[in-house]
Design a protein around this motif. Structure first.
Motif, mmCIF file in Angstrom:
data_model
loop_
_atom_site.group_PDB
_atom_site.id
_atom_site.type_symbol
_atom_site.label_atom_id
_atom_site.label_comp_id
_atom_site.label_asym_id
_atom_site.label_seq_id
_atom_site.Cartn_x
_atom_site.Cartn_y
_atom_site.Cartn_z
ATOM 1 N N ARG A 1 0.828 -1.205 0.000
ATOM 2 C CA ARG A 1 0.000 0.000 0.000
ATOM 3 C C ARG A 1 0.862 1.255 0.000
ATOM 4 O O ARG A 1 0.516 2.266 -0.603
ATOM 5 C CB ARG A 1 -0.911 -0.004 1.234
ATOM 6 C CG ARG A 1 -1.917 -1.140 1.225
ATOM 7 C CD ARG A 1 -2.886 -1.030 2.374
ATOM 8 N NE ARG A 1 -3.757 0.139 2.290
ATOM 9 C CZ ARG A 1 -4.587 0.523 3.257
ATOM 10 N NH1 ARG A 1 -4.651 -0.164 4.383
ATOM 11 N NH2 ARG A 1 -5.338 1.576 3.108
ATOM 12 N N ILE A 2 1.974 1.203 0.722
ATOM 13 C CA ILE A 2 2.862 2.366 0.779
ATOM 14 C C ILE A 2 3.516 2.612 -0.579
ATOM 15 O O ILE A 2 3.745 3.757 -0.980
ATOM 16 C CB ILE A 2 3.911 2.173 1.900
ATOM 17 C CG1 ILE A 2 3.211 2.255 3.254
ATOM 18 C CG2 ILE A 2 5.008 3.203 1.810
ATOM 19 C CD1 ILE A 2 4.129 2.146 4.431
ATOM 20 N N ALA A 3 3.796 1.524 -1.288
ATOM 21 C CA ALA A 3 4.370 1.668 -2.630
ATOM 22 C C ALA A 3 3.396 2.416 -3.540
ATOM 23 O O ALA A 3 3.785 3.309 -4.297
ATOM 24 C CB ALA A 3 4.693 0.288 -3.201
ATOM 25 N N LYS A 4 2.131 2.055 -3.435
ATOM 26 C CA LYS A 4 1.119 2.742 -4.245
ATOM 27 C C LYS A 4 0.985 4.209 -3.855
ATOM 28 O O LYS A 4 0.573 5.036 -4.663
ATOM 29 C CB LYS A 4 -0.239 2.045 -4.086
ATOM 30 C CG LYS A 4 -0.362 0.801 -4.937
ATOM 31 C CD LYS A 4 -1.773 0.204 -4.845
ATOM 32 C CE LYS A 4 -1.781 -1.212 -5.404
ATOM 33 N NZ LYS A 4 -2.841 -2.051 -4.801
ATOM 34 N N ALA A 5 1.312 4.519 -2.621
ATOM 35 C CA ALA A 5 1.219 5.897 -2.148
ATOM 36 C C ALA A 5 2.486 6.676 -2.475
ATOM 37 O O ALA A 5 2.700 7.762 -1.939
ATOM 38 C CB ALA A 5 0.936 5.924 -0.654
ATOM 39 N N GLY A 6 3.348 6.134 -3.314
ATOM 40 C CA GLY A 6 4.453 6.921 -3.830
ATOM 41 C C GLY A 6 5.838 6.609 -3.294
ATOM 42 O O GLY A 6 6.789 7.319 -3.606
ATOM 43 N N VAL A 7 5.984 5.565 -2.483
ATOM 44 C CA VAL A 7 7.324 5.180 -2.053
ATOM 45 C C VAL A 7 7.794 4.068 -2.979
ATOM 46 O O VAL A 7 7.516 2.885 -2.764
ATOM 47 C CB VAL A 7 7.343 4.719 -0.584
ATOM 48 C CG1 VAL A 7 8.744 4.289 -0.192
ATOM 49 C CG2 VAL A 7 6.856 5.829 0.318
ATOM 50 N N THR A 8 8.510 4.456 -3.999
ATOM 51 C CA THR A 8 8.891 3.512 -5.054
ATOM 52 C C THR A 8 9.729 2.366 -4.500
ATOM 53 O O THR A 8 10.671 2.590 -3.744
ATOM 54 C CB THR A 8 9.703 4.230 -6.152
ATOM 55 O OG1 THR A 8 9.141 5.516 -6.341
ATOM 56 C CG2 THR A 8 9.651 3.453 -7.447
#
Lengths: 214, 214
Positions: free
Chosen positions: B181-188
């Motif tokens: 979920r954090i990846a989707k929120a912009g943490v590549t």
DNA sequence: GTCTATAAATAGATAGAC
DNA sequence: GTCTATCTATTTATAGAC
């Protein structure tokens, strides 16, 4: 007239019923989790009737989400404050560690609740709060990137640095209760080692990692 | 005829109802916690009737305690196995890290449940299991002490070393869901970094700490 | 804003047949 | 060993008076 939700903003000294509920709920959820936390106990601890909780909050879940939101926004805010006072990459890393630690000290419910949310895959985190959490990780990534650009840091995966900082610091605060029991079971000193030693250690480890002396 | 309780010993391929309940309960408690886990769901996931749970286990709490006990004993056992194969202090530290990581991979419920128990101050851990947990910490303390005696390690508080190892490793495995979920929120890249990189990193950090290159 | 009383829904646990 | 049916207690949530 905006349709934007009015967000809770709880001052530390607020003695109103909403603030008392908010604080009692934070402690309850930290100690017992979302499912294990009971509105009855929250009401009792806040010194109000159970119905008051539903006067101030839509539901138990909504109350919990508010706590999560407020908690992560506070961490992000403190991170920005402490980081802004630093000029060097090293100083910013040290400030990051201290910000997490100070927030954990100021809000004792932070480490346990965060550990629980991790275990639950962030099930209770709404999209806005996920964005706040991502922002915390991204802040560290920026510090690392700038440090690399300035020739001070080796390029290390920011998530490894993040895990090396946040995990031990939160573990230290979250295990306060457990360490006492482990100390009695024969691990000498588990109950007495100071937060400042932990903070200093984590800072040194993070910087050694980033300086590439490994 | 001993009065000692018969302890559960669940083989990984056991397809009996008790083993199926045990495995279903592990997943349920990992995902939802003790209070949030429901016997109804455990029964459904195990493909048995709810009453079967009470045929095999005294209560929901007793079932949960068995899971905790089995889990920590398995970690302690694997620690001993992997440590025994190593001769040098460095090797033993590396083996400690790998043992924790391998156990987390073999038992996906281990990291989340352990995080939850920490948050709860070990409320569900009976004295025998507390002793097992203390034993895990003590094993690392012995490795450090022996390394210091052999002139290989600087004297670092074993609890700091322990936190620097266990916390990031467990965090990595426990955040599998959240990192997506954090990846989707912009943490590549939050959702794709490999366990072997994490393990190698933690090993290097731990050894750098112990070698005093900080 | 605050409380009493109560509704409505579950959840853990057991009795007893097969 | 396994299932059906059920009991009992608890828990979230609300209606409505003050």
């Amino acid at each position: 007239m905006s349709k934007t939700k009015r967000l809770v903003k709880i001052a530390p000294d607020d003695s109103g019923s909403k603030a008392r509920i908010f604080r009692a709920a934070s402690a309850e959820f930290a100690a017992r989790g979302f499912a294990g936390g009971h509105v009855d106990r929250i009401a009792a601890a806040a010194g109000v009737n159970k119905a008051m909780i539903y006067y101030h909050f839509k539901s138990k879940a909504a109350l919990y989400r508010e706590i999560l939101r407020e908690m992560f926004e506070a961490v992000a805010a403190r991170l920005d404050e402490m980081s802004a006072r630093q000029r060097t990459p090293d100083g910013k890393i040290r400030a990051f560690v201290e910000a997490i630690a100070h927030e954990a000290e100021a809000r004792p419910h932070f480490p346990p609740i965060w550990f629980r949310e991790i275990a639950e895959g962030g099930a209770h985190l709404d999209p806005a709060t996920i964005a706040t959490v991502a922002g915390i990780v991204r802040r560290l990534a920026v510090i690392v990137r700038d440090g690399v650009a300035a020739g001070r840091f080796k390029p290390v995966d920011p998530l490894l640095v993040h895990g090396g900082i946040v995990a031990p610091v939160l573990l230290y605060y979250a295990t306060a209760g457990l360490r006492k029991r482990i100390a009695k079971a024969g691990v000498t000193g588990a109950d007495r080692f100071a937060s400042r030693d932990v903070i200093a250690h984590v800072q040194r480890v993070a910087l050694t990692t980033l300086h590439g002396r490994m």
